[in-house]
Design a protein around this motif. Structure first.
Motif, PDB file in Angstrom:
ATOM      1  N   VAL A 157      -0.881   9.602  -6.080  1.00 16.93           N
ATOM      2  CA  VAL A 157       0.088   8.514  -6.157  1.00 16.93           C
ATOM      3  C   VAL A 157       0.673   8.474  -7.566  1.00 16.93           C
ATOM      4  O   VAL A 157      -0.071   8.489  -8.553  1.00 16.93           O
ATOM      5  N   VAL A 158       2.005   8.436  -7.637  1.00 16.39           N
ATOM      6  CA  VAL A 158       2.695   8.290  -8.919  1.00 16.39           C
ATOM      7  C   VAL A 158       3.661   7.118  -8.790  1.00 16.39           C
ATOM      8  O   VAL A 158       4.451   7.069  -7.842  1.00 16.39           O
ATOM      9  N   ALA A 159       3.592   6.173  -9.703  1.00 18.44           N
ATOM     10  CA  ALA A 159       4.442   4.988  -9.611  1.00 18.44           C
ATOM     11  C   ALA A 159       4.652   4.407 -10.998  1.00 18.44           C
ATOM     12  O   ALA A 159       4.040   4.840 -11.978  1.00 18.44           O
ATOM     13  N   GLY A 160       5.543   3.412 -11.073  1.00 14.15           N
ATOM     14  CA  GLY A 160       5.687   2.655 -12.300  1.00 14.15           C
ATOM     15  C   GLY A 160       4.591   1.615 -12.399  1.00 14.15           C
ATOM     16  O   GLY A 160       3.958   1.247 -11.403  1.00 14.15           O
ATOM     17  N   ASP A 161       4.357   1.120 -13.597  1.00 10.30           N
ATOM     18  CA  ASP A 161       3.348   0.080 -13.812  1.00 10.30           C
ATOM     19  C   ASP A 161       3.995  -1.273 -13.549  1.00 10.30           C
ATOM     20  O   ASP A 161       4.577  -1.894 -14.439  1.00 10.30           O
ATOM     21  N   ASP A 162       3.905  -1.743 -12.312  1.00  4.09           N
ATOM     22  CA  ASP A 162       4.595  -2.957 -11.892  1.00  4.09           C
ATOM     23  C   ASP A 162       4.075  -4.205 -12.595  1.00  4.09           C
ATOM     24  O   ASP A 162       4.841  -5.126 -12.884  1.00  4.09           O
ATOM     25  N   GLU A 163       2.787  -4.247 -12.852  1.00  3.89           N
ATOM     26  CA  GLU A 163       2.230  -5.410 -13.530  1.00  3.89           C
ATOM     27  C   GLU A 163       2.752  -5.518 -14.959  1.00  3.89           C
ATOM     28  O   GLU A 163       3.164  -6.592 -15.410  1.00  3.89           O
ATOM     29  N   GLN A 164       2.770  -4.399 -15.670  1.00  4.12           N
ATOM     30  CA  GLN A 164       3.271  -4.417 -17.042  1.00  4.12           C
ATOM     31  C   GLN A 164       4.761  -4.745 -17.078  1.00  4.12           C
ATOM     32  O   GLN A 164       5.226  -5.520 -17.918  1.00  4.12           O
ATOM     33  N   GLY A 165       5.532  -4.161 -16.165  1.00  2.00           N
ATOM     34  CA  GLY A 165       6.970  -4.400 -16.149  1.00  2.00           C
ATOM     35  C   GLY A 165       7.312  -5.857 -15.898  1.00  2.00           C
ATOM     36  O   GLY A 165       8.191  -6.433 -16.564  1.00  2.00           O
ATOM     37  N   THR A 166       6.608  -6.479 -14.942  1.00  2.00           N
ATOM     38  CA  THR A 166       6.867  -7.894 -14.659  1.00  2.00           C
ATOM     39  C   THR A 166       6.434  -8.764 -15.831  1.00  2.00           C
ATOM     40  O   THR A 166       7.082  -9.776 -16.144  1.00  2.00           O
ATOM     41  N   ARG A 167       5.359  -8.377 -16.466  1.00  6.37           N
ATOM     42  CA  ARG A 167       4.914  -9.129 -17.653  1.00  6.37           C
ATOM     43  C   ARG A 167       5.975  -9.065 -18.757  1.00  6.37           C
ATOM     44  O   ARG A 167       6.267 -10.070 -19.418  1.00  6.37           O
ATOM     45  N   LEU A 168       6.573  -7.907 -18.954  1.00  7.50           N
ATOM     46  CA  LEU A 168       7.607  -7.749 -19.985  1.00  7.50           C
ATOM     47  C   LEU A 168       8.782  -8.692 -19.751  1.00  7.50           C
ATOM     48  O   LEU A 168       9.253  -9.371 -20.674  1.00  7.50           O
ATOM     49  N   VAL A 169       9.274  -8.748 -18.510  1.00  3.03           N
ATOM     50  CA  VAL A 169      10.467  -9.547 -18.238  1.00  3.03           C
ATOM     51  C   VAL A 169      10.132 -11.046 -18.246  1.00  3.03           C
ATOM     52  O   VAL A 169      10.949 -11.871 -18.685  1.00  3.03           O
ATOM     53  N   THR A 170       8.931 -11.406 -17.804  1.00  2.00           N
ATOM     54  CA  THR A 170       8.533 -12.816 -17.853  1.00  2.00           C
ATOM     55  C   THR A 170       8.370 -13.266 -19.296  1.00  2.00           C
ATOM     56  O   THR A 170       8.823 -14.367 -19.672  1.00  2.00           O
ATOM     57  N   GLU A 171       7.736 -12.444 -20.119  1.00  4.06           N
ATOM     58  CA  GLU A 171       7.581 -12.762 -21.540  1.00  4.06           C
ATOM     59  C   GLU A 171       8.948 -12.899 -22.221  1.00  4.06           C
ATOM     60  O   GLU A 171       9.142 -13.756 -23.089  1.00  4.06           O
ATOM     61  N   HIS A 172       9.893 -12.089 -21.823  1.00  2.75           N
ATOM     62  CA  HIS A 172      11.248 -12.161 -22.389  1.00  2.75           C
ATOM     63  C   HIS A 172      11.863 -13.536 -22.131  1.00  2.75           C
ATOM     64  O   HIS A 172      12.419 -14.160 -23.051  1.00  2.75           O
ATOM     65  N   LEU A 173      11.751 -14.016 -20.910  1.00  2.00           N
ATOM     66  CA  LEU A 173      12.342 -15.318 -20.568  1.00  2.00           C
ATOM     67  C   LEU A 173      11.599 -16.464 -21.247  1.00  2.00           C
ATOM     68  O   LEU A 173      12.220 -17.419 -21.734  1.00  2.00           O
TER      69      LEU A 173
END
Length: 334
Positions: A157-173
């Motif tokens: 399985v190869v994927a993006g790190d969804d947890e980290q990505g969502t954390r980044l955008v939430t922290e931005h807001l």
């Protein structure tokens, strides 16, 4: 006119037939100057290998099946851009199929790749029944790209790190001063990971009570309807995090119809950094989910499986990045 043969290429390049064969198979045992001489002769003569004969001799078709969850998703284009070059460099050709269309017509999702004797299979996105890959994985190497559902043993399985990505955008807001933040949540394992990460990040800032979640089907229409519901609440959010860019477009439409300016009255973010997000009249803040890198790594996993079959399946996560554009800003005052 008789088509050129491998013997003609060898005579034109001044090398042996066996060396031409090595070059055509992509072997690393050939010196660069000899490889270039053969390739020049191939181009000059217009030589095309007999794929059927080569398949019989090698017991391989040099094809890779690529089964996409839905060809309409623009993020998959970035993934294919990363997948194809490495496969092509190793003399492999992609056979594409749309799982959504196959389901609508009642076709077997993986059967055609078995019938065509593909050397391997890359599944892009979420399948309705990942366990069905077990029978295919017994016959050929299988890699799942861009999904996080459980898979049969031996499937990578190869994927993006969804947890980290969502954390980044939430922290931005949160950093912009937003407190009432809503999430348009999707389905499947990826949707669940993004939702959980949003809620956990909000709790980490003491904003758990302010976090609103509204489900959508990850389409533009779904994003529109979910945002209308959110903005119709007595206390509406000042920012919306959509599960993907397509749903975010629906959120922008809903805000516009309700007379809200983006980002002055409502900040909106997407996820995936697709070509849609980069359209100038949208210029959407989003998360780059490393689609090209996911595709490249998926190709690498498949090639590794060709070299060393068997063994436990691996999970690789590519690091996401935040792309700040024009749809996010400080919350409205008052």
């Amino acid at each position: 006119m008789k088509p050129p043969t491998i013997r003609d290429v060898a005579e034109h390049a001044g090398v042996s037939k066996s060396l031409v064969s090595l070059v055509l198979r992509g072997s690393a045992q050939v010196r660069p100057e000899k490889r270039e001489a053969v390739l020049r002769s191939v181009r000059a003569l217009g030589y095309r290998p007999n794929a059927a004969a080569r398949s019989l001799s090698e017991q391989r078709t040099r094809t890779v099946g690529v089964l996409l969850h839905d060809l309409r998703n623009p993020w998959y284009v970035d993934l294919l851009d990363g997948l194809n070059p490495l496969l092509h460099d190793h003399g492999l050709h992609m056979l594409l199929a749309d799982a959504r269309l196959s389901r609508r017509t009642g076709q077997d999702l993986t059967g055609p790749f078995l019938d065509l004797r593909a050397d391997g299979l890359v599944v892009v996105g979420t399948l309705p029944d990942p366990a069905a890959l077990g029978a295919v994985a017994e016959r050929m190497p299988v890699v799942v790209a861009g999904a996080r559902e459980p898979v049969p043993p031996g499937v990578d399985v190869v994927a993006g790190d969804d947890e980290q990505g969502t954390r980044l955008v939430t922290e931005h807001l949160v950093g912009l001063g937003h407190r009432r933040i809503a999430h348009l949540a999707g389905y499947g394992a990826v949707g669940e990971l993004r939702r959980r990460s949003f809620e956990a990040t909000m709790r980490g800032h003491g904003l758990g009570a302010e976090a609103a979640v509204e489900s959508c089907d990850m389409t533009e229409e779904g994003g529109y309807r979910a945002t209308v519901r959110l903005l119709g609440r007595p206390v509406r959010p000042t920012a919306v995090i959509a599960v993907n860019d397509i749903a975010a477009v629906g959120a922008l439409s809903a805000a516009g119809e309700l007379g809200l300016r983006v980002p002055q009255d409502l900040s909106v973010t997407g996820y995936d950094n697709t070509s849609i997000s980069r359209l100038r009249h949208l210029w959407l803040t989003t998360v780059d989910n490393a689609g090209h890198e996911v595709g490249r790594r998926a190709a690498r996993c498949l090639l590794d499986r060709f070299e060393a079959p068997g063994g436990a399946g691996r999970v690789q996560l590519a690091a996401p990045a935040l792309e700040i554009r024009g749809t996010t800003g400080a919350p409205p005052t008052g």
